[in-house]
Design an enzyme around this catalytic site. Structure first.
Site, PDB file in Angstrom:
ATOM      1  N   HIS A 121      34.361  55.318  35.984  1.00 40.31           N
ATOM      2  CA  HIS A 121      34.886  54.837  34.701  1.00 40.31           C
ATOM      3  C   HIS A 121      35.730  55.899  34.002  1.00 40.31           C
ATOM      4  CE1 HIS A 121      32.462  51.140  34.570  1.00 40.31           C
ATOM      5  NE2 HIS A 121      31.610  51.851  35.274  1.00 40.31           N
ATOM      6  N   CYS A 150      27.033  47.311  39.716  1.00 38.20           N
ATOM      7  CA  CYS A 150      27.497  46.369  38.702  1.00 38.20           C
ATOM      8  C   CYS A 150      26.366  46.165  37.699  1.00 38.20           C
ATOM      9  CB  CYS A 150      27.876  45.051  39.365  1.00 38.20           C
ATOM     10  SG  CYS A 150      28.354  43.820  38.175  1.00 38.20           S
ATOM     11  N   GLY A 151      26.581  46.611  36.470  1.00 36.34           N
ATOM     12  CA  GLY A 151      25.521  46.602  35.460  1.00 36.34           C
ATOM     13  C   GLY A 151      25.141  45.205  34.995  1.00 36.34           C
ATOM     14  N   GLU A 156      38.563  45.964  34.504  1.00 38.10           N
ATOM     15  CA  GLU A 156      37.712  46.327  35.647  1.00 38.10           C
ATOM     16  C   GLU A 156      38.516  46.487  36.930  1.00 38.10           C
ATOM     17  OE1 GLU A 156      34.197  44.168  36.688  1.00 38.10           O
ATOM     18  OE2 GLU A 156      33.730  43.815  34.579  1.00 38.10           O
ATOM     19  N   CYS A 204      31.167  44.429  30.654  1.00 41.29           N
ATOM     20  CA  CYS A 204      30.997  45.321  31.795  1.00 41.29           C
ATOM     21  C   CYS A 204      29.814  46.237  31.492  1.00 41.29           C
ATOM     22  CB  CYS A 204      32.280  46.121  31.988  1.00 41.29           C
ATOM     23  SG  CYS A 204      32.146  47.385  33.231  1.00 41.29           S
ATOM     24  N   GLY A 211      30.293  49.886  32.402  1.00 42.47           N
ATOM     25  CA  GLY A 211      31.308  50.410  31.482  1.00 42.47           C
ATOM     26  C   GLY A 211      30.738  50.699  30.107  1.00 42.47           C
TER      27      GLY A 211
HETATM   28  C1  ZDR Z   1      31.923  46.419  35.528  1.00 44.12           C
HETATM   29  C2  ZDR Z   1      30.875  45.578  36.125  1.00 44.12           C
HETATM   30  N1  ZDR Z   1      31.189  44.198  35.936  1.00 44.12           N
HETATM   31  C3  ZDR Z   1      29.546  45.870  35.437  1.00 44.12           C
HETATM   32  O1  ZDR Z   1      29.035  45.025  34.689  1.00 44.12           O
HETATM   33  O2  ZDR Z   1      29.054  46.976  35.605  1.00 44.12           O
HETATM   34  C4  ZDR Z   1      30.816  45.980  37.550  1.00 44.12           C
HETATM   35  C5  ZDR Z   1      31.757  45.311  38.501  1.00 44.12           C
HETATM   36  C6  ZDR Z   1      32.307  46.288  39.480  1.00 44.12           C
HETATM   37  C7  ZDR Z   1      33.594  46.874  39.009  1.00 44.12           C
HETATM   38  N2  ZDR Z   1      34.625  45.876  38.969  1.00 44.12           N
HETATM   39  C8  ZDR Z   1      33.969  48.003  39.978  1.00 44.12           C
HETATM   40  O3  ZDR Z   1      33.382  49.091  39.846  1.00 44.12           O
HETATM   41  O4  ZDR Z   1      34.825  47.822  40.866  1.00 44.12           O
END
Ligand code: ZDR
Length: 279
Positions: free
Chosen positions: A165, A75-76, A214, A223, A226
């Protein structure tokens, strides 16, 4: 026993952070995480993040439960919040750089003097088997492949930034009915681990607008992984320079895909909101 937590957000992508340094297993179950993330019956968040002891020589381990209880590899925005949280926990002893073990590989966030956090997000993985997806043969990249969703054909490019992604370039991100189609992308059978879905409008080669659905959390304001995946997709499809601002509903992130070491660097904020106790 009461568990203390701190709420953080990175551009409105919000998380409940838990000091889990004295145990190698999360002190909260996925089912409890779902309740805590509920915006009416709980604290409200897009996920719960645990700061655990380091593994394989790293300083700490990060684990995260999405608001639906599933566990993503990475999670970035969350890892920027984790770095700020660790610096708070360590107080005087705080480091400016942390090596963090995640299920998506080792990530290295660095606290900058202006309060922003810059994260070495590693080298993106691009082969279909690495995404994972069956959209292309296993050993090929997934660039501008056609995908049928909601009776439309979309040209998609896939990138794994620790988590999966699927990126689609569009004329106008505001016009995309994300609420209606997001879940259909997430659960499309070509993505065995499900998928995070980004729609990107290229305004200039170094400035793009993004909206995201997400995996396990639905529409969020930002995200981090993302934004990184989208810049990589922009470079792969010849639309973007190797460094760009990605404008999310919650604000901008600076992303660079370095030509020198092929790693992706993400810079953005991490804000503490409040602390509390869970009974
Ligand atoms: C997208 C995310 N919030 C970020 O900032 O990278 C990560 C959350 C995880 C995402 N919902 C997943 O890969 O299931």
């Amino acid at each position: 026993m009461a568990i203390e937590f701190t709420k953080y957000h990175g551009l409105g992508n919000d998380f409940i952070l838990i000091d889990n340094r004295s145990s190698s297993q999360p002190v909260i179950t996925p089912e409890q995480a779902v309740k805590l993330c509920d915006r009416h019956f709980g604290i409200g968040a897009d996920g719960v993040i645990f700061a655990l002891p380091g593994e394989n020589g790293t300083d700490y381990t990060m684990r995260i439960f999405n608001s639906d209880g599933s566990e993503p590899e990475m999670c970035g925005n969350g890892i920027r919040c984790l770095a700020a949280f660790l610096a708070d926990l360590e107080g005087e002893a705080q480091r400016s750089k942390y090596h963090i073990h995640t299920l998506g590989g080792v990530m290295t966030p660095q606290l900058m003097v202006d309060g922003q956090v810059k994260v070495d997000m590693g080298i993106p993985r691009l082969l279909a088997s690495e995404i994972p997806t069956t959209l292309s043969p296993a050993n090929q990249k997934v660039i501008n492949q056609q995908l049928e969703v909601a009776l439309k054909t979309w040209d998609v490019t896939c990138v794994n930034m620790g988590n999966p992604h699927c990126i689609t370039f569009v004329e106008d991100v505001a016009a995309i009915p994300l609420e209606a189609i997001g879940l259909q992308f997430e659960h499309h059978p070509v993505f065995p681990q499900r998928i995070n879905t980004e729609f990107i409008q290229v305004v200039r080669r170094d400035y793009v607008k993004m909206r995201v659905w997400e995996r396990g959390a639905g529409i969020t304001l930002a995200c981090g992984t993302g934004a990184c995946a989208s810049l990589v997709a922009g470079v792969l499809t010849g639309r973007c320079d190797r460094a760009a601002t990605v404008e999310l509903p919650g604000g901008p992130l600076q992303i660079e895909w370095s030509e020198i070491d092929q790693r992706v660097y993400m810079t953005g904020p991490a804000e503490r909101v409040f602390t509390g106790k869970i009974d």
